[in-house]
Write a protein that holds these residues in place. Structure first.
Motif, PDB file in Angstrom:
ATOM      1  N   ALA A  31       0.830  -1.206   0.000  1.00 34.26           N
ATOM      2  CA  ALA A  31       0.000   0.000   0.000  1.00 34.26           C
ATOM      3  C   ALA A  31       0.863   1.254   0.000  1.00 34.26           C
ATOM      4  CB  ALA A  31      -0.933   0.016   1.211  1.00 34.26           C
ATOM      5  N   GLY A  32       0.440   2.234  -0.771  1.00 31.46           N
ATOM      6  CA  GLY A  32       1.138   3.513  -0.826  1.00 31.46           C
ATOM      7  C   GLY A  32       0.170   4.614  -1.201  1.00 31.46           C
ATOM      8  N   GLU A  33       0.690   5.828  -1.307  1.00 24.05           N
ATOM      9  CA  GLU A  33      -0.158   6.961  -1.661  1.00 24.05           C
ATOM     10  C   GLU A  33      -0.700   6.808  -3.076  1.00 24.05           C
ATOM     11  OE1 GLU A  33      -0.989   9.412   0.522  1.00 24.05           O
ATOM     12  OE2 GLU A  33       0.070   8.115   1.943  1.00 24.05           O
ATOM     13  N   LEU A  34      -1.956   7.231  -3.261  1.00 25.17           N
ATOM     14  CA  LEU A  34      -2.565   7.170  -4.586  1.00 25.17           C
ATOM     15  C   LEU A  34      -1.826   8.080  -5.557  1.00 25.17           C
ATOM     16  CD1 LEU A  34      -6.459   7.194  -4.222  1.00 25.17           C
ATOM     17  CD2 LEU A  34      -4.976   5.297  -4.885  1.00 25.17           C
ATOM     18  N   ARG A  35      -1.756   7.616  -6.805  1.00 21.51           N
ATOM     19  CA  ARG A  35      -1.173   8.417  -7.875  1.00 21.51           C
ATOM     20  C   ARG A  35      -2.224   8.672  -8.945  1.00 21.51           C
ATOM     21  NH1 ARG A  35       2.769   4.199  -7.919  1.00 21.51           N
ATOM     22  NH2 ARG A  35       2.316   3.835 -10.121  1.00 21.51           N
ATOM     23  N   HIS A  36      -2.001   9.703  -9.737  1.00 27.08           N
ATOM     24  CA  HIS A  36      -2.762   9.980 -10.962  1.00 27.08           C
ATOM     25  C   HIS A  36      -4.162  10.557 -10.713  1.00 27.08           C
ATOM     26  CE1 HIS A  36       0.478   7.683 -12.604  1.00 27.08           C
ATOM     27  NE2 HIS A  36      -0.027   6.496 -12.297  1.00 27.08           N
ATOM     28  N   VAL A  37      -4.657  10.592  -9.473  1.00 33.58           N
ATOM     29  CA  VAL A  37      -6.014  11.087  -9.212  1.00 33.58           C
ATOM     30  C   VAL A  37      -5.992  12.028  -8.019  1.00 33.58           C
ATOM     31  CG1 VAL A  37      -7.152   9.022 -10.145  1.00 33.58           C
ATOM     32  CG2 VAL A  37      -6.549   9.101  -7.716  1.00 33.58           C
ATOM     33  N   VAL A  44     -10.371   8.633  -0.725  1.00 35.13           N
ATOM     34  CA  VAL A  44      -9.443   7.496  -0.650  1.00 35.13           C
ATOM     35  C   VAL A  44      -8.055   8.060  -0.891  1.00 35.13           C
ATOM     36  CG1 VAL A  44      -8.786   5.252  -1.607  1.00 35.13           C
ATOM     37  CG2 VAL A  44     -11.186   5.944  -1.616  1.00 35.13           C
ATOM     38  N   ASN A  45      -7.099   7.706  -0.046  1.00 31.47           N
ATOM     39  CA  ASN A  45      -5.761   8.263  -0.244  1.00 31.47           C
ATOM     40  C   ASN A  45      -4.668   7.222  -0.396  1.00 31.47           C
ATOM     41  OD1 ASN A  45      -5.385   7.422   2.444  1.00 31.47           O
ATOM     42  ND2 ASN A  45      -5.951   9.450   3.235  1.00 31.47           N
ATOM     43  N   ARG A  46      -5.040   5.921  -0.350  1.00 30.57           N
ATOM     44  CA  ARG A  46      -4.025   4.882  -0.488  1.00 30.57           C
ATOM     45  C   ARG A  46      -4.514   3.780  -1.425  1.00 30.57           C
ATOM     46  NH1 ARG A  46       0.116   5.004   2.940  1.00 30.57           N
ATOM     47  NH2 ARG A  46       0.419   2.752   3.152  1.00 30.57           N
ATOM     48  N   GLY A  47      -3.553   3.099  -2.019  1.00 28.41           N
ATOM     49  CA  GLY A  47      -3.854   1.983  -2.903  1.00 28.41           C
ATOM     50  C   GLY A  47      -2.591   1.183  -3.154  1.00 28.41           C
ATOM     51  N   TYR A  48      -2.726   0.128  -3.940  1.00 23.73           N
ATOM     52  CA  TYR A  48      -1.610  -0.788  -4.214  1.00 23.73           C
ATOM     53  C   TYR A  48      -1.275  -0.697  -5.696  1.00 23.73           C
ATOM     54  CZ  TYR A  48      -2.940  -2.891   0.315  1.00 23.73           C
ATOM     55  OH  TYR A  48      -3.246  -3.130   1.638  1.00 23.73           O
ATOM     56  N   VAL A  50       0.774  -0.685  -9.258  1.00 29.51           N
ATOM     57  CA  VAL A  50       1.892  -1.266 -10.002  1.00 29.51           C
ATOM     58  C   VAL A  50       2.892  -0.153 -10.277  1.00 29.51           C
ATOM     59  CG1 VAL A  50       2.592  -2.249 -12.224  1.00 29.51           C
ATOM     60  CG2 VAL A  50       0.566  -3.129 -11.049  1.00 29.51           C
ATOM     61  N   GLU A  51       4.163  -0.438 -10.018  1.00 32.40           N
ATOM     62  CA  GLU A  51       5.205   0.554 -10.258  1.00 32.40           C
ATOM     63  C   GLU A  51       5.566   0.558 -11.737  1.00 32.40           C
ATOM     64  OE1 GLU A  51       6.411   2.728  -8.187  1.00 32.40           O
ATOM     65  OE2 GLU A  51       5.270   1.993  -6.462  1.00 32.40           O
ATOM     66  N   ASP A  52       5.238   1.636 -12.420  1.00 30.73           N
ATOM     67  CA  ASP A  52       5.643   1.786 -13.819  1.00 30.73           C
ATOM     68  C   ASP A  52       6.021   3.243 -14.044  1.00 30.73           C
ATOM     69  OD1 ASP A  52       3.071   2.783 -13.664  1.00 30.73           O
ATOM     70  OD2 ASP A  52       2.176   1.200 -14.882  1.00 30.73           O
ATOM     71  N   ALA A  53       5.926   3.728 -15.246  1.00 32.49           N
ATOM     72  CA  ALA A  53       6.409   5.071 -15.560  1.00 32.49           C
ATOM     73  C   ALA A  53       5.674   6.130 -14.734  1.00 32.49           C
ATOM     74  CB  ALA A  53       6.216   5.341 -17.046  1.00 32.49           C
ATOM     75  N   PRO A  54       6.374   7.207 -14.354  1.00 31.22           N
ATOM     76  CA  PRO A  54       5.732   8.269 -13.573  1.00 31.22           C
ATOM     77  C   PRO A  54       4.519   8.858 -14.272  1.00 31.22           C
ATOM     78  CG  PRO A  54       8.111   8.547 -13.586  1.00 31.22           C
ATOM     79  CD  PRO A  54       7.812   7.467 -14.575  1.00 31.22           C
ATOM     80  N   ASP A  55       4.613   9.024 -15.597  1.00 33.44           N
ATOM     81  CA  ASP A  55       3.480   9.515 -16.367  1.00 33.44           C
ATOM     82  C   ASP A  55       2.524   8.362 -16.628  1.00 33.44           C
ATOM     83  OD1 ASP A  55       4.572  12.070 -16.480  1.00 33.44           O
ATOM     84  OD2 ASP A  55       5.680  11.618 -18.324  1.00 33.44           O
ATOM     85  N   GLU A  56       1.254   8.584 -16.398  1.00 29.33           N
ATOM     86  CA  GLU A  56       0.254   7.520 -16.509  1.00 29.33           C
ATOM     87  C   GLU A  56       0.038   7.132 -17.969  1.00 29.33           C
ATOM     88  OE1 GLU A  56      -4.282   6.567 -14.941  1.00 29.33           O
ATOM     89  OE2 GLU A  56      -3.598   8.631 -15.132  1.00 29.33           O
ATOM     90  N   GLY A 163      -6.197 -12.390 -16.611  1.00 24.18           N
ATOM     91  CA  GLY A 163      -7.019 -11.357 -15.990  1.00 24.18           C
ATOM     92  C   GLY A 163      -6.215 -10.093 -15.813  1.00 24.18           C
ATOM     93  N   CYS A 164      -6.882  -8.939 -15.823  1.00 20.01           N
ATOM     94  CA  CYS A 164      -6.169  -7.681 -15.589  1.00 20.01           C
ATOM     95  C   CYS A 164      -7.149  -6.584 -15.224  1.00 20.01           C
ATOM     96  CB  CYS A 164      -5.345  -7.267 -16.817  1.00 20.01           C
ATOM     97  SG  CYS A 164      -6.339  -6.906 -18.279  1.00 20.01           S
ATOM     98  N   ASP A 165      -6.658  -5.622 -14.482  1.00 15.49           N
ATOM     99  CA  ASP A 165      -7.401  -4.406 -14.170  1.00 15.49           C
ATOM    100  C   ASP A 165      -6.442  -3.354 -13.636  1.00 15.49           C
ATOM    101  OD1 ASP A 165     -10.232  -4.257 -14.686  1.00 15.49           O
ATOM    102  OD2 ASP A 165     -10.511  -5.901 -13.262  1.00 15.49           O
ATOM    103  N   ALA A 166      -6.698  -2.107 -13.994  1.00 17.29           N
ATOM    104  CA  ALA A 166      -6.013  -0.960 -13.407  1.00 17.29           C
ATOM    105  C   ALA A 166      -7.010  -0.184 -12.558  1.00 17.29           C
ATOM    106  CB  ALA A 166      -5.441  -0.056 -14.506  1.00 17.29           C
ATOM    107  N   MET A 167      -6.497   0.582 -11.596  1.00 24.15           N
ATOM    108  CA  MET A 167      -7.385   1.404 -10.772  1.00 24.15           C
ATOM    109  C   MET A 167      -8.096   2.436 -11.629  1.00 24.15           C
ATOM    110  SD  MET A 167      -5.490   2.273  -7.228  1.00 24.15           S
ATOM    111  CE  MET A 167      -4.162   1.210  -6.681  1.00 24.15           C
ATOM    112  N   THR A 168      -9.340   2.715 -11.261  1.00 21.00           N
ATOM    113  CA  THR A 168     -10.107   3.748 -11.950  1.00 21.00           C
ATOM    114  C   THR A 168     -10.645   4.744 -10.930  1.00 21.00           C
ATOM    115  OG1 THR A 168     -12.267   2.676 -11.796  1.00 21.00           O
ATOM    116  CG2 THR A 168     -10.848   2.003 -13.622  1.00 21.00           C
TER     117      THR A 168
END
Length: 378
Positions: A31-37, A44-48, A50-56, A163-168
């Motif tokens: 768990a870490g701080e939310l990114r991109h939103v 909601v301020n935390r989520g899990y 995937v570590e990838d490029a800084p730009d979404e 299977g796959c999903d990204a946060m929305t």
């Protein structure tokens, strides 16, 4: 007919398969701080993540899916130019995050990109067909069931279930509305659990028939003994014990096992107010005559709730236990809720137990349930 598992790859907040298994063994939370939103607006301020490029990237889920499919097929050693290889992708949200970003300058999207045919064909261009099924949080369990059916019907020599999903932003907003305060960590089966947190990632397993000469050259990693399904349509979000129990018993019947044969359950265990006590009660009921019963673990305290990929991520963990690795403890579980006290929960440290048959639970909104029975390679 037994289906052989000959390739597997997952991508989580910890990275690829081996990095994930090591993190689970150590009881780490991703768990870490939310990114991109805008977390303040969502509640909601935390989520899990995937570590990838800084730009979404626009199609993040598709990228992880492509990587997992390519790796799993490579492990299997299947000659994709000669064999009939089909792919079934389970997802809860498809590429919904890309749709949410359409108002951003320079963002364009084709409808076909919401499904995963193009993503799969980038790495497996000769796939005979690519099917996307959208079955909520049990989606990749349903993909596994469909893959087994396709092999039974001789529609393919091998099938990749994925299977796959990204946060929305949409899903984050929903969980922010149902919690009194922001959740710091997902705590499966814990009496003081605060609710779910989203994870993201992808998973893929390769299945081959067990009643004919192998299509691939890779080692056999395990077997799918059967997949039980139910759709009780009890409520939009609340689980129904009868529907969950039906899926478990259907899985046991299809796998030709009894509750006493099951050594491990990888639970759905979302850390929510309703799922955890309901799942615990059903497990206690189904395994009531199987003393001492299976050991029970769950991975969402480490990886978050990974939606459409959750079932197959748990299958990958079950395969590790079947191969002799210790069963990981439930990260975030400190004091079990009363309904879970009869269960042999793995708490505090990994459990070294012999595992011959594992059960993987996955339950989705609307009572869309999938229970997978997995056996060892021998």
């Amino acid at each position: 007919m037994t289906k052989l598992i000959t390739g597997v790859e997952i991508r989580t907040c910890f990275g690829e398969s081996e990095a994930t298994f090591e993190a689970l063994a150590e009881g780490r939370s991703g768990a870490g701080e939310l990114r991109h939103v805008d977390s303040g607006r969502l509640g909601v301020n935390r989520g899990y993540h995937v570590e990838d490029a800084p730009d979404e990237a626009l199609l993040r889920a598709s990228e992880w899916l492509s990587d997992c499919v390519a790796s799993a097929v490579a492990q299997s050693g299947i000659d994709v130019m000669r064999a009939r290889v089909a792919v079934v992708v389970g997802t809860g949200l498809r590429e919904l995050r890309a749709v949410e970003r359409l108002d951003e300058p320079g963002i364009t999207l084709r409808t076909a990109q919401l499904h995963f045919t193009e993503a799969v064909r980038q790495v497996l261009p000769d796939a005979t067909e690519v099917i996307t099924v959208c079955n909520a949080c049990s989606a990749s369990g349903h993909a596994l069931a469909l893959a087994c059916d396709m092999l039974d019907l001789d529609e393919a020599d091998a099938v990749v279930a994925a299977g796959c999903d990204a946060m929305t932003e949409s899903m984050l907003a929903m969980i922010g509305r149902v919690s009194d305060e922001p959740t710091d960590q997902l705590r499966p089966f814990d009496d003081e659990r605060m609710g779910v947190l989203l994870g993201e990632g992808a998973a893929a397993v390769v299945l081959e028939r067990g009643d004919r000469p192998r299509t691939g050259r890779g080692p056999v990693l395990g077997k799918v003994l059967g997949v039980g399904l139910s759709c009780d349509a009890f409520h939009e979000t609340a689980p129904q014990p009868v529907g969950i129990a039906r899926a478990m018993r259907d899985a046991h019947e299809r796998a030709a096992v009894t509750p006493g044969d099951v050594d491990l359950v990888v639970a759905h265990a979302t850390g929510t107010a309703l799922n955890d006590p309901t799942e615990a009660r059903v497990l206690s009921e189904v395994f009531a005559t199987a003393a001492p019963g299976p050991v029970v673990t769950g991975i969402k305290g480490s990886t978050g709730h990974t939606s459409g990929s959750a079932a197959l991520m748990s299958v990958a963990v079950a395969l590790q236990a079947l191969a002799g690795r210790p069963v990981p403890a439930i990260t975030g579980l400190r004091r079990p809720l009363p309904e879970a006290e009869p269960l042999r929960l793995v708490i505090g440290a990994p459990a070294t137990v012999p595992v011959r048959v594992a059960q993987v639970n996955a339950f989705g909104f609307g009572g869309v349930n999938a229970v997978c029975m997995i056996g060892g390679a021998s």
